[in-house]
Design a protein around this motif. Structure first.
Motif, PDB file in Angstrom:
ATOM      1  N   VAL A  75      -0.898  -8.076   8.314  1.00 54.21           N
ATOM      2  CA  VAL A  75      -0.802  -6.959   7.370  1.00 54.21           C
ATOM      3  C   VAL A  75      -2.153  -6.806   6.703  1.00 54.21           C
ATOM      4  O   VAL A  75      -2.703  -7.769   6.171  1.00 54.21           O
ATOM      5  CB  VAL A  75       0.283  -7.228   6.307  1.00 54.21           C
ATOM      6  CG1 VAL A  75       0.325  -6.097   5.288  1.00 54.21           C
ATOM      7  CG2 VAL A  75       1.637  -7.426   6.971  1.00 54.21           C
ATOM      8  N   ARG A  76      -2.696  -5.589   6.769  1.00 50.20           N
ATOM      9  CA  ARG A  76      -3.999  -5.365   6.134  1.00 50.20           C
ATOM     10  C   ARG A  76      -4.157  -3.902   5.756  1.00 50.20           C
ATOM     11  O   ARG A  76      -3.527  -3.025   6.350  1.00 50.20           O
ATOM     12  CB  ARG A  76      -5.130  -5.805   7.046  1.00 50.20           C
ATOM     13  CG  ARG A  76      -5.219  -5.064   8.341  1.00 50.20           C
ATOM     14  CD  ARG A  76      -6.252  -5.723   9.260  1.00 50.20           C
ATOM     15  NE  ARG A  76      -6.089  -5.255  10.602  1.00 50.20           N
ATOM     16  CZ  ARG A  76      -6.651  -4.163  11.095  1.00 50.20           C
ATOM     17  NH1 ARG A  76      -7.431  -3.426  10.353  1.00 50.20           N
ATOM     18  NH2 ARG A  76      -6.441  -3.799  12.335  1.00 50.20           N
ATOM     19  N   PRO A  77      -5.009  -3.640   4.798  1.00 52.80           N
ATOM     20  CA  PRO A  77      -5.274  -2.245   4.435  1.00 52.80           C
ATOM     21  C   PRO A  77      -6.139  -1.586   5.500  1.00 52.80           C
ATOM     22  O   PRO A  77      -6.993  -2.240   6.105  1.00 52.80           O
ATOM     23  CB  PRO A  77      -6.031  -2.349   3.109  1.00 52.80           C
ATOM     24  CG  PRO A  77      -6.658  -3.700   3.145  1.00 52.80           C
ATOM     25  CD  PRO A  77      -5.735  -4.572   3.948  1.00 52.80           C
ATOM     26  N   VAL A  93      -4.564   5.286  -2.823  1.00 55.20           N
ATOM     27  CA  VAL A  93      -3.741   5.820  -1.733  1.00 55.20           C
ATOM     28  C   VAL A  93      -4.058   5.045  -0.451  1.00 55.20           C
ATOM     29  O   VAL A  93      -4.238   5.616   0.602  1.00 55.20           O
ATOM     30  CB  VAL A  93      -4.022   7.332  -1.522  1.00 55.20           C
ATOM     31  CG1 VAL A  93      -3.000   7.946  -0.595  1.00 55.20           C
ATOM     32  CG2 VAL A  93      -4.072   8.074  -2.841  1.00 55.20           C
ATOM     33  N   LEU A  94      -4.135   3.746  -0.562  1.00 52.64           N
ATOM     34  CA  LEU A  94      -4.502   2.904   0.576  1.00 52.64           C
ATOM     35  C   LEU A  94      -3.344   2.819   1.570  1.00 52.64           C
ATOM     36  O   LEU A  94      -2.213   2.571   1.199  1.00 52.64           O
ATOM     37  CB  LEU A  94      -4.857   1.508   0.072  1.00 52.64           C
ATOM     38  CG  LEU A  94      -5.687   0.636   0.987  1.00 52.64           C
ATOM     39  CD1 LEU A  94      -6.982   1.341   1.400  1.00 52.64           C
ATOM     40  CD2 LEU A  94      -6.021  -0.657   0.286  1.00 52.64           C
ATOM     41  N   ALA A 104       8.775  -3.986   3.251  1.00 52.87           N
ATOM     42  CA  ALA A 104       8.216  -4.595   2.042  1.00 52.87           C
ATOM     43  C   ALA A 104       6.840  -4.051   1.701  1.00 52.87           C
ATOM     44  O   ALA A 104       6.557  -3.742   0.550  1.00 52.87           O
ATOM     45  CB  ALA A 104       8.157  -6.121   2.207  1.00 52.87           C
ATOM     46  N   VAL A 105       5.961  -3.932   2.695  1.00 55.53           N
ATOM     47  CA  VAL A 105       4.589  -3.520   2.387  1.00 55.53           C
ATOM     48  C   VAL A 105       4.436  -2.007   2.256  1.00 55.53           C
ATOM     49  O   VAL A 105       3.460  -1.553   1.687  1.00 55.53           O
ATOM     50  CB  VAL A 105       3.572  -4.058   3.410  1.00 55.53           C
ATOM     51  CG1 VAL A 105       3.573  -5.583   3.417  1.00 55.53           C
ATOM     52  CG2 VAL A 105       3.791  -3.492   4.799  1.00 55.53           C
ATOM     53  N   TRP A 106       5.386  -1.251   2.773  1.00 56.19           N
ATOM     54  CA  TRP A 106       5.308   0.209   2.660  1.00 56.19           C
ATOM     55  C   TRP A 106       6.136   0.757   1.497  1.00 56.19           C
ATOM     56  O   TRP A 106       6.245   1.953   1.316  1.00 56.19           O
ATOM     57  CB  TRP A 106       5.745   0.871   3.956  1.00 56.19           C
ATOM     58  CG  TRP A 106       4.823   0.580   5.117  1.00 56.19           C
ATOM     59  CD1 TRP A 106       3.542   0.132   5.055  1.00 56.19           C
ATOM     60  CD2 TRP A 106       5.138   0.710   6.487  1.00 56.19           C
ATOM     61  NE1 TRP A 106       3.026  -0.014   6.318  1.00 56.19           N
ATOM     62  CE2 TRP A 106       3.995   0.328   7.227  1.00 56.19           C
ATOM     63  CE3 TRP A 106       6.271   1.111   7.196  1.00 56.19           C
ATOM     64  CZ2 TRP A 106       3.948   0.353   8.612  1.00 56.19           C
ATOM     65  CZ3 TRP A 106       6.234   1.118   8.575  1.00 56.19           C
ATOM     66  CH2 TRP A 106       5.076   0.748   9.269  1.00 56.19           C
TER      67      TRP A 106
END
Length: 82
Positions: free
Chosen positions: A14-16, A27-28, A77-79
């Motif tokens: 998971v990364r930007p 707004v990453l 979770a990350v979104w």
């Protein structure tokens, strides 16, 4: 015997995504990279098994319903907006 296909999840990253617009840090876009290993085997074929490593990225809005549950859970979770 029949040919079998096995997919083994090897890792999830998971990364930007800093290369996508907009460049506004508030707004990453978060990318989820899935790496897995696909093995095709048939005990009656001496040229098998064949193994292939795959890697693909998922972005917010992508359909992840066909992915393993852990991938779906991480994407959810990350979104999720904080």
């Amino acid at each position: 015997m029949a040919m079998t296909k096995t997919v083994e999840l090897t890792d999830i990253v998971v990364r930007p995504n800093t290369n996508m617009e907009p460049t506004d840090p508030s707004v990453l876009i978060t990318l989820v990279t899935v790496n897995d290993q696909v093995t095709v085997d048939d005990p009656d074929d001496d040229t098998l098994p064949i193994t292939q490593n795959r890697s693909f990225q998922l972005r917010p809005g992508d359909d992840v319903s066909g992915q393993p549950q852990i991938v779906q859970d991480i994407c959810a979770a990350v979104w999720t907006d904080a």
